[in-house]
Design a protein around this motif. Structure first.
Motif, PDB file in Angstrom:
ATOM      1  N   MET A 203      13.566 -12.903  -1.139  1.00 58.92           N
ATOM      2  CA  MET A 203      13.056 -13.847  -2.130  1.00 58.92           C
ATOM      3  C   MET A 203      12.433 -13.217  -3.369  1.00 58.92           C
ATOM      4  O   MET A 203      11.844 -13.928  -4.184  1.00 58.92           O
ATOM      5  N   GLY A 204      12.559 -11.922  -3.578  1.00 59.97           N
ATOM      6  CA  GLY A 204      12.050 -11.305  -4.790  1.00 59.97           C
ATOM      7  C   GLY A 204      10.639 -10.771  -4.641  1.00 59.97           C
ATOM      8  O   GLY A 204       9.984 -10.928  -3.609  1.00 59.97           O
ATOM      9  N   THR A 205      10.160 -10.126  -5.703  1.00 60.43           N
ATOM     10  CA  THR A 205       8.858  -9.452  -5.675  1.00 60.43           C
ATOM     11  C   THR A 205       8.127  -9.685  -6.979  1.00 60.43           C
ATOM     12  O   THR A 205       8.711 -10.124  -7.967  1.00 60.43           O
ATOM     13  N   ASP A 206       6.836  -9.353  -6.974  1.00 55.21           N
ATOM     14  CA  ASP A 206       6.048  -9.423  -8.195  1.00 55.21           C
ATOM     15  C   ASP A 206       5.481  -8.041  -8.503  1.00 55.21           C
ATOM     16  O   ASP A 206       5.472  -7.146  -7.662  1.00 55.21           O
ATOM     17  N   GLY A 207       4.996  -7.880  -9.749  1.00 55.94           N
ATOM     18  CA  GLY A 207       4.355  -6.628 -10.137  1.00 55.94           C
ATOM     19  C   GLY A 207       5.332  -5.484 -10.302  1.00 55.94           C
ATOM     20  O   GLY A 207       6.552  -5.663 -10.301  1.00 55.94           O
ATOM     21  N   GLN A 208       4.763  -4.286 -10.444  1.00 58.70           N
ATOM     22  CA  GLN A 208       5.559  -3.082 -10.653  1.00 58.70           C
ATOM     23  C   GLN A 208       5.121  -1.983  -9.698  1.00 58.70           C
ATOM     24  O   GLN A 208       3.935  -1.809  -9.427  1.00 58.70           O
ATOM     25  N   SER A 209       6.083  -1.236  -9.214  1.00 56.38           N
ATOM     26  CA  SER A 209       5.830  -0.137  -8.288  1.00 56.38           C
ATOM     27  C   SER A 209       5.537   1.154  -9.045  1.00 56.38           C
ATOM     28  O   SER A 209       6.120   1.412 -10.099  1.00 56.38           O
ATOM     29  N   PRO A 210       4.651   1.994  -8.510  1.00 57.67           N
ATOM     30  CA  PRO A 210       4.558   3.357  -9.031  1.00 57.67           C
ATOM     31  C   PRO A 210       5.786   4.152  -8.595  1.00 57.67           C
ATOM     32  O   PRO A 210       6.517   3.736  -7.685  1.00 57.67           O
ATOM     33  N   ASP A 211       6.024   5.282  -9.237  1.00 57.60           N
ATOM     34  CA  ASP A 211       7.092   6.173  -8.788  1.00 57.60           C
ATOM     35  C   ASP A 211       6.724   6.726  -7.413  1.00 57.60           C
ATOM     36  O   ASP A 211       5.584   7.139  -7.179  1.00 57.60           O
ATOM     37  N   LEU A 212       7.709   6.722  -6.508  1.00 53.64           N
ATOM     38  CA  LEU A 212       7.478   7.202  -5.151  1.00 53.64           C
ATOM     39  C   LEU A 212       7.999   8.618  -4.986  1.00 53.64           C
ATOM     40  O   LEU A 212       8.956   9.035  -5.665  1.00 53.64           O
ATOM     41  N   HIS A 213       7.363   9.349  -4.065  1.00 54.76           N
ATOM     42  CA  HIS A 213       7.691  10.763  -3.858  1.00 54.76           C
ATOM     43  C   HIS A 213       7.848  11.036  -2.361  1.00 54.76           C
ATOM     44  O   HIS A 213       7.386  10.256  -1.518  1.00 54.76           O
ATOM     45  N   ALA A 214       8.507  12.144  -2.048  1.00 56.98           N
ATOM     46  CA  ALA A 214       8.687  12.529  -0.654  1.00 56.98           C
ATOM     47  C   ALA A 214       7.330  12.630   0.031  1.00 56.98           C
ATOM     48  O   ALA A 214       6.383  13.200  -0.502  1.00 56.98           O
TER      49      ALA A 214
ATOM     50  N   ARG B 226       0.843  -1.199   0.000  1.00 60.86           N
ATOM     51  CA  ARG B 226       0.000   0.000   0.000  1.00 60.86           C
ATOM     52  C   ARG B 226       0.874   1.243   0.000  1.00 60.86           C
ATOM     53  O   ARG B 226       1.891   1.297   0.708  1.00 60.86           O
ATOM     54  N   VAL B 227       0.467   2.238  -0.786  1.00 59.13           N
ATOM     55  CA  VAL B 227       1.116   3.545  -0.790  1.00 59.13           C
ATOM     56  C   VAL B 227       0.084   4.562  -0.329  1.00 59.13           C
ATOM     57  O   VAL B 227      -0.958   4.726  -0.969  1.00 59.13           O
ATOM     58  N   ASN B 228       0.368   5.185   0.809  1.00 63.52           N
ATOM     59  CA  ASN B 228      -0.569   6.149   1.400  1.00 63.52           C
ATOM     60  C   ASN B 228      -1.956   5.536   1.581  1.00 63.52           C
ATOM     61  O   ASN B 228      -2.982   6.187   1.368  1.00 63.52           O
ATOM     62  N   GLY B 229      -1.981   4.260   1.965  1.00 63.45           N
ATOM     63  CA  GLY B 229      -3.226   3.578   2.251  1.00 63.45           C
ATOM     64  C   GLY B 229      -3.901   2.933   1.065  1.00 63.45           C
ATOM     65  O   GLY B 229      -4.873   2.185   1.238  1.00 63.45           O
ATOM     66  N   ARG B 230      -3.418   3.170  -0.150  1.00 65.68           N
ATOM     67  CA  ARG B 230      -4.040   2.601  -1.351  1.00 65.68           C
ATOM     68  C   ARG B 230      -3.246   1.379  -1.801  1.00 65.68           C
ATOM     69  O   ARG B 230      -2.036   1.443  -1.975  1.00 65.68           O
TER      70      ARG B 230
END
Length: 258
Positions: free
Chosen positions: A226-237, A187-191
């Motif tokens: 052990m690695g990850t799946d999917g793709q992350s959005p760009d993160l910001h301060a 989750r990023v900022n709860g989403r």
């Protein structure tokens, strides 16, 4: 059993979590321990990284969607790995649950990678599929923070993966966790931005441990991400990233600009 490494007014200790309380132990989960009568509350201590590894291992691409997207971004035809490849990370990058991740001023494309972390409890060499898990103490959670521009441009991952604070890990080590039915949710900022089956690896934990110990010795306190799946959005301060693995816990860190 959940092992916590924490700091209070008397120093840094290992303890066992029981409900919302911690029972301090003398020693550690790796070299023997004796429970004490010293109890404290979780909210009265500072959590530390649950182990400072002797060697910090990490799986190469180990989930299908992540491998496919990584190939496409390089302009290559996606091909899944054919063997369990292992790499290394640096201890200077480790920070605990609740600690800020500091993005360097010239970092531009910062991504998370939510990962299951295997914690080794016994020395091991020449493991087999039948006994590979015997050397595992338990599991914790990691965030393999990555700067993608540096990952593409540098000859190694020295700063893309190993800048200070780029490897949050915690909050504890769970010795009874079973990843077979768990899900990893980020989750990023709860989403919720990623949700995948934790065990949907291309190569599972025993396969990696067997491959590794054909050539090297694992020691108590070593970790294998052990690695990850999917793709992350760009993160910001200001972004708050939470990695929850069901049945294991939640790793939470805020991203700030250095």
């Amino acid at each position: 059993m959940r092992w916590l490494r924490y700091t209070d007014s008397t120093g840094t200790h290992y303890g066992l979590i029981e409900g919302e309380r911690i029972r301090r132990v003398e020693g550690s989960p790796f070299d023997g321990h004796v429970p004490t009568d010293d109890w404290t509350s979780l909210d009265q201590v500072r959590l530390e990284v649950p182990v400072i590894p002797r060697t910090f291992y990490c799986a190469g691409l180990n989930y299908a969607e992540h491998a496919i997207e990584a190939a496409r971004k390089r302009g290559q035809e996606p091909q899944l790995p054919t063997q369990a490849d292992i790499g290394y990370r640096a201890n200077n990058a480790l920070v605990p649950h609740g600690h800020d991740v500091v993005m360097p001023p010239d970092a531009r494309t910062i991504h998370y990678e939510g990962e299951l972390v295997v914690v080794i409890g016994k020395q091991a060499r020449h493991l087999t599929p039948d006994n590979a898990l015997d050397c595992v103490l338990g599991y914790t959670i990691g965030n393999d923070v990555s700067e993608r521009n540096w990952q593409r441009s540098d000859r190694t991952f020295w700063r893309a993966k190993n800048s200070d604070t780029f490897k949050p890990m915690g909050p504890w080590i769970d010795t009874e966790f079973d990843p077979s039915r768990a899900r990893t949710q980020v989750r990023v900022n709860g989403r919720t931005t990623i949700d995948f089956a934790t065990a949907a690896m291309i190569f599972d934990v025993p396969t990696f441990l067997c491959a590794m110990t054909k050539y090297l010795t694992l020691h108590p306190g070593d970790v294998v991400w052990m690695g990850t799946d999917g793709q992350s959005p760009d993160l910001h301060a200001g972004d708050v990233v939470e990695i929850e693995i069901t049945g294991l816990g939640t790793l939470r860190n805020t991203f700030v600009r250095g």
